[in-house]
Scaffold this motif. Structure first.
Motif, PDB file in Angstrom:
ATOM      1  N   VAL A  60     -24.016   8.575   3.736  1.00 58.48           N
ATOM      2  CA  VAL A  60     -23.169   8.666   4.930  1.00 58.48           C
ATOM      3  C   VAL A  60     -22.453   7.329   5.124  1.00 58.48           C
ATOM      4  O   VAL A  60     -23.089   6.288   5.244  1.00 58.48           O
ATOM      5  N   LEU A  61     -21.124   7.378   5.091  1.00 57.02           N
ATOM      6  CA  LEU A  61     -20.276   6.193   5.251  1.00 57.02           C
ATOM      7  C   LEU A  61     -19.581   6.287   6.606  1.00 57.02           C
ATOM      8  O   LEU A  61     -18.781   7.196   6.822  1.00 57.02           O
ATOM      9  N   ASP A  62     -19.934   5.364   7.508  1.00 55.20           N
ATOM     10  CA  ASP A  62     -19.347   5.387   8.856  1.00 55.20           C
ATOM     11  C   ASP A  62     -19.342   6.812   9.434  1.00 55.20           C
ATOM     12  O   ASP A  62     -18.321   7.287   9.951  1.00 55.20           O
ATOM     13  N   GLY A  63     -20.446   7.509   9.288  1.00 56.44           N
ATOM     14  CA  GLY A  63     -20.607   8.819   9.907  1.00 56.44           C
ATOM     15  C   GLY A  63     -20.167  10.011   9.076  1.00 56.44           C
ATOM     16  O   GLY A  63     -20.375  11.147   9.469  1.00 56.44           O
ATOM     17  N   LYS A  64     -19.546   9.745   7.917  1.00 53.88           N
ATOM     18  CA  LYS A  64     -19.059  10.860   7.088  1.00 53.88           C
ATOM     19  C   LYS A  64     -19.795  10.876   5.754  1.00 53.88           C
ATOM     20  O   LYS A  64     -19.980   9.822   5.127  1.00 53.88           O
ATOM     21  N   ALA A  65     -20.178  12.068   5.307  1.00 52.05           N
ATOM     22  CA  ALA A  65     -20.845  12.183   4.014  1.00 52.05           C
ATOM     23  C   ALA A  65     -19.820  12.014   2.894  1.00 52.05           C
ATOM     24  O   ALA A  65     -18.744  12.623   2.927  1.00 52.05           O
ATOM     25  N   VAL A  66     -20.152  11.169   1.937  1.00 48.13           N
ATOM     26  CA  VAL A  66     -19.261  10.930   0.791  1.00 48.13           C
ATOM     27  C   VAL A  66     -20.100  10.852  -0.480  1.00 48.13           C
ATOM     28  O   VAL A  66     -21.318  10.676  -0.428  1.00 48.13           O
ATOM     29  N   LYS A  67     -19.407  10.989  -1.619  1.00 45.91           N
ATOM     30  CA  LYS A  67     -20.093  10.896  -2.905  1.00 45.91           C
ATOM     31  C   LYS A  67     -20.048   9.452  -3.383  1.00 45.91           C
ATOM     32  O   LYS A  67     -18.980   8.930  -3.699  1.00 45.91           O
ATOM     33  N   SER A  68     -21.225   8.807  -3.428  1.00 51.79           N
ATOM     34  CA  SER A  68     -21.243   7.366  -3.690  1.00 51.79           C
ATOM     35  C   SER A  68     -20.961   7.027  -5.148  1.00 51.79           C
ATOM     36  O   SER A  68     -20.837   5.857  -5.494  1.00 51.79           O
ATOM     37  N   CYS A  69     -20.819   8.050  -6.007  1.00 53.62           N
ATOM     38  CA  CYS A  69     -20.407   7.790  -7.393  1.00 53.62           C
ATOM     39  C   CYS A  69     -18.889   7.728  -7.491  1.00 53.62           C
ATOM     40  O   CYS A  69     -18.343   7.458  -8.551  1.00 53.62           O
ATOM     41  N   THR A  70     -18.195   8.019  -6.383  1.00 51.43           N
ATOM     42  CA  THR A  70     -16.739   8.078  -6.427  1.00 51.43           C
ATOM     43  C   THR A  70     -16.154   7.146  -5.372  1.00 51.43           C
ATOM     44  O   THR A  70     -15.216   7.491  -4.645  1.00 51.43           O
ATOM     45  N   LEU A  71     -16.761   5.985  -5.285  1.00 53.43           N
ATOM     46  CA  LEU A  71     -16.370   4.976  -4.307  1.00 53.43           C
ATOM     47  C   LEU A  71     -16.888   3.653  -4.875  1.00 53.43           C
ATOM     48  O   LEU A  71     -18.013   3.587  -5.352  1.00 53.43           O
ATOM     49  N   PHE A  72     -16.067   2.627  -4.821  1.00 46.56           N
ATOM     50  CA  PHE A  72     -16.535   1.317  -5.279  1.00 46.56           C
ATOM     51  C   PHE A  72     -17.236   0.610  -4.122  1.00 46.56           C
ATOM     52  O   PHE A  72     -16.865   0.788  -2.958  1.00 46.56           O
ATOM     53  N   ALA A  73     -18.221  -0.197  -4.466  1.00 47.37           N
ATOM     54  CA  ALA A  73     -18.951  -0.941  -3.436  1.00 47.37           C
ATOM     55  C   ALA A  73     -17.989  -1.802  -2.622  1.00 47.37           C
ATOM     56  O   ALA A  73     -18.134  -1.920  -1.393  1.00 47.37           O
ATOM     57  N   VAL A  74     -16.972  -2.379  -3.285  1.00 48.90           N
ATOM     58  CA  VAL A  74     -16.028  -3.246  -2.549  1.00 48.90           C
ATOM     59  C   VAL A  74     -15.273  -2.472  -1.461  1.00 48.90           C
ATOM     60  O   VAL A  74     -14.866  -3.046  -0.459  1.00 48.90           O
TER      61      VAL A  74
END
Lengths: 288, 162
Positions: free
Chosen positions: B52-66
């Protein structure tokens, strides 16, 4: 899967983002990243610099003004899907946002990216053709408006210059008696369309079709306007026979290739069926 | 070339020097050492890596840590509070919402985000919400039951209310 190395910048303003694009001819714009990051991971793309525009202020507009729905570059699919304004006044856009990829992808993916990426399998290009939408491209010498019909120039190709950013999508506000629908045939949630059809129209006081737009998804090298299908219905009372004729013309005018989703013949047939259903649904909504 | 980022992970700031190409899921698992978040398909399909990113579910394999620098991430490890299972976890336990358990952290994070702004959801809404999360043990029936359990518990009318 690990992408090739790249540098990463988060310019705080559009002019700074444009300056970075000008200085780096192979840079790519990163926004939602839901098409770009998979391509980077597969090393289909190896840009030396990613210009992340997601921290630029003022790109999250989603409101009507001056006869248009203004959609900022950072508006996510989920924002469109959940917007009461879009749901009530732009059913074609709501339908489309609802079936892009899957809910988690829609929390990051943007409509502007969906258009700028110009994948013929993306859903919004056909929908924007049906709406006769416009996009705003902002470059070194300011902003220019591009009609969607001249925006897509080929497979993954658009009228955007390297140093331009798609900063806004503009959808015409609905006229009286208008309705629209997007139908997507997909094998499973998250897959690209086997075929998709977007229809938008409005009826005059006598019940005749006044304006009409029909766009086809993933049945050609880019989204296709079904021009002959539109012409058959424009100015007419939309009978079942005319709708069937419009659908048959869309079947002829699309240009699908065979792949794992089906043969070219099958896809042509699906275009006919989906065109018929999308038109009926659009009419039902126009009359509601 | 690395850059310094700080991500608020389950309420605590984690600061590290990372390459821009580091995916968020690798940051979570290998930098923060929280291995509850799984890597399934690694191609944006399966949802095992959902956070959960700022309240929204996202796929963490499709997002860079930066991209998550300065933002809030919640992983499955953030569900428990004071040793108490979250109603979502309780639901998966009570309704047998898992078999092998591989998809479970992602399923729970997607459900968690969904139930933050949906109450008394219909089965259709629940199934639509988890349509980006795959379970290959064919456990969807019990997963839906688990989410319904959590929905009822999270959104029960306050007891003894006026």
């Amino acid at each position: 899967m690990i992408p090739a190395e790249f540098q990463y910048a988060t310019p705080p303003t559009i002019p700074e983002a444009i300056a970075l694009l000008q200085a780096h001819q192979d840079a790519k714009i990163l926004s939602g990243g839901q098409s770009l990051i998979p391509a980077l991971k597969l090393r289909l793309a190896t840009p030396p610099l990613l210009v992340d525009i997601s921290r630029i202020a003022g790109l999250t507009t989603l409101s009507e003004a001056g006869g248009w729905l203004h959609i900022g570059a950072l508006v996510r699919e989920a924002d469109l899907e959940e917007s009461p304004l879009v749901r009530s006044r732009y059913p074609l856009l709501h339908d489309t946002s609802h079936v892009v990829a899957d809910p988690l992808v829609r929390n990051l993916a943007t409509i502007a990216g969906n258009l700028a990426h110009a994948d013929p399998a993306n859903d919004h290009p056909a929908t924007m053709l049906a709406y006769r939408a416009e996009v705003v491209a902002t470059g070194p010498s300011g902003a220019r408006v591009i009609a969607v019909d001249s925006f897509f120039t080929g497979l993954f190709a658009t009228a955007l210059a390297h140093d331009e950013i798609l900063t806004e999508v503009r959808v015409p506000a609905p006229m009286a008696g208008s309705g629209g629908a997007y139908l997507k045939l997909e094998r499973k949630v998250g897959d690209f369309a086997t075929a998709g059809v977007a229809a938008q129209l409005n009826l005059d006081a006598a019940g005749r079709v006044q304006q009409i737009g029909i766009g086809l998804t993933n049945v050609g090298p880019m989204a296709i306007r079904a021009r002959r299908s539109e012409d058959v219905l424009r100015g007419q009372s939309p009978s079942d026979a005319l709708i069937a004729q419009a659908a048959a013309l869309a079947q002829e005018d699309c240009d699908p290739t065979a792949d794992l989703r089906g043969s070219a013949d099958y896809k042509r047939n699906m275009v006919r069926i989906l065109t018929m259903r999308a038109l009926h649904k659009a009419l039902e909504r126009a009359r509601a | 070339m690395t850059q310094k980022i700080t991500i608020n992970l389950n309420g605590a700031d984690v600061t590290a020097e990372v390459e821009p190409r580091l995916l968020l899921v690798h940051f979570i698992r290998e930098v923060a050492n929280l291995t509850g978040t799984h890597i399934g398909c690694d191609t944006t399909s399966c949802g095992a890596c959902s956070v959960v990113l700022d309240g929204k579910a996202v796929k963490s394999c499709t997002l860079f840590a930066v991209q998550a620098d300065g933002r809030r991430i919640m992983t499955v490890e953030g569900l428990v509070t004071g040793g108490q299972l979250h109603p979502i976890q309780e639901g998966f336990h009570e309704k047998h919402g898992l078999q092998c358990g591989f998809c479970t952290p992602g399923m729970m994070m997607t459900s968690y985000a969904f139930l933050q702004n949906h109450a008394h959801a219909s089965e259709e809404e629940i199934r639509w919400a988890i349509s980006g999360n795959l379970c290959r043990c064919t456990g969807y029936v019990n997963i839906v039951e688990a989410i319904k359990y959590a929905d009822a518990k999270l959104h029960a009318p306050a007891a003894g209310g006026a």
